[in-house]
Design an enzyme around this catalytic site. Sequence first.
Site, PDB file in Angstrom:
ATOM      1  N   LYS A   1      12.215 -16.530 -14.627  1.00 31.98           N
ATOM      2  CA  LYS A   1      11.383 -16.658 -15.825  1.00 31.98           C
ATOM      3  C   LYS A   1      10.743 -18.043 -15.894  1.00 31.98           C
ATOM      4  O   LYS A   1      11.358 -19.051 -15.510  1.00 31.98           O
ATOM      5  CB  LYS A   1      12.255 -16.408 -17.061  1.00 31.98           C
TER       6      LYS A   1
ATOM      7  N   SER B   1      10.953 -12.173 -24.727  1.00 28.84           N
ATOM      8  CA  SER B   1      10.028 -13.066 -24.053  1.00 28.84           C
ATOM      9  C   SER B   1      10.118 -13.039 -22.533  1.00 28.84           C
ATOM     10  O   SER B   1       9.270 -13.607 -21.848  1.00 28.84           O
ATOM     11  CB  SER B   1      10.246 -14.500 -24.547  1.00 28.84           C
TER      12      SER B   1
ATOM     13  N   SER C   1      15.327 -11.264 -26.029  1.00 27.91           N
ATOM     14  CA  SER C   1      14.320 -11.563 -25.009  1.00 27.91           C
ATOM     15  C   SER C   1      14.644 -11.048 -23.622  1.00 27.91           C
ATOM     16  O   SER C   1      13.763 -10.972 -22.768  1.00 27.91           O
ATOM     17  CB  SER C   1      14.073 -13.079 -24.940  1.00 27.91           C
TER      18      SER C   1
END
Length: 548
Positions: free
Chosen positions: A119, A194, A218
């Site tokens: 990420k 996210s 997320s």
Amino acid sequence: LLLRWRRRRALWRKVALAQERQERSLVRMEAAAQRFREQHPSVNPVSILSLPLPELSKKLRDGSLPPDHVFYAYVGKALQIATETNCITEFLQESESQLRKVKLMERQGLLYGVPVSIKDSIDCQGHDSTLGFIKLLNKPAAEDSVVVQVLKRQGAIPFVKTNVPQSLISYDCNNLLFGQTRNPLLYTRSPGGSSGGEGALVGGGGSILGLGTDVGGSLRFPAAFCGICAIKPTGNRLSKRGVMSGVVGQKAVAAAVGPMAKDVESLALCLRALLCEDMFSLDSTVPPLPFNQEVYSSTQPLRIGYYETDFFTMPSPAMRRAVRETKQLLEEAGHTLVPFELTNVDHVVFNYCVRGMFTDGGRSFVKKFKGELEKGGSALFFGLAKAPHWLKALLCWISKPFVRSISFYSQQLWGSTSTPLTTSTFPPQDFRHQFIAQWNKLNLDVMLCPMLGPALGIGYPAKLSVAVSYTMLYNALDFPAGVVPVTLVTDEDEEQLKGYKGYYRDWWDRTLLKAFRGGVGMPVAVQCVALPWQEELCLRFMKEVETL
């Protein structure tokens, strides 16, 4: 005005350069994959990509599958998924050097030769962790985050960084720098966030293992929306050193680093690899708790609490059916299911979660957007954050019968703005103790819970920020929680959705109905929850659900 125009033009130039860099990364990926195909025309990437991680890892370690065959198979597939979904922000070109180092390793780690996607917010040396902010461009990390260091020591090869929503405080995946990421199963749907780039890449088959973060769902939103598995561990089970945060300093809602993969066994393998002496020595704040294989491998029947709704966000018909069907199958498998009464979720979400995350009235969060060209879909938040107290009170009173989000933001989030963010008195220990007491009274091992689904249409998560109630509860409690896909939306679910009203029958509920529509064939997941520090039991429960 001229100065402002010049400044904005300079910012747009930086955005254009970031997008050019992203495009160059994809070109380099294509060149690398093409070069390998030309040099090794007999290698069949389809057979490699079809292997589950445990089997792939075994073949890599016993030498029956060369690491470079696996690496370039995933580079090629990742490029395809990135082209379709816009999930990759950067190719880590040094991954090819890491591949050569791995082949020379004296000790083969548990993830020897496994390509891993990372990420955006997790530091990789020499690369930006932008969080979608222009101001964080061209500020490469000085060193790898601890989790990336441990991955490398275990023989893994981080090879791409993936897209996130601006600031991370969203469960969509869109920012001005790199654009909107799309769901690989249906391009008109959000991949979640996210960790949305991770969800899209792993869900599309372009990565066999991804690493993300979770502060309100997320990891779990992208996994559920894209039809894969993920686990949010207890906040400090894995190191967060070198991991960027959306709201720096807040203690109310525990953030966590965790893996995403196609199946539960892959998650277990990742945690087994990460929870090692290297992790504990590199970050002494992480408790030295190695992976407990005995708990994970146990076959003892479980006593499982469950609920179908939190009475705040009305579940879609598919969500409710997912829990009911899973409950029935678990009972048929010999487990005991016990109803769990969940109360006051609205109070928890706004007093403990929202107000806890933005203890200073959102000032620190708003400050992060200074000098940016957009506000990450948080126009409502910013408008209220800057409004005078009398206007907030008026908006609260006017909007209460119509829009919960405005009413609660006005009433709860900015009720007090004198407490500095870093001296927050959270987490809510009294609530946590009460929840655990109820859990222990029922003598539960684990909990079965709904997970928001199916995937919402692109753009809807920004309008439905408080739909995080099912996930954020377990960040506030700091319990490990994972998601497992269990069913698909049916035509009957879609027909029943016509009667969806919501618990408040306000604008928010009506918008959620629109966001749910058109999801036939999309995956729906359930959440599996355990008490703090019991990730192995959580994974064991997830495995039970997965194999039903």
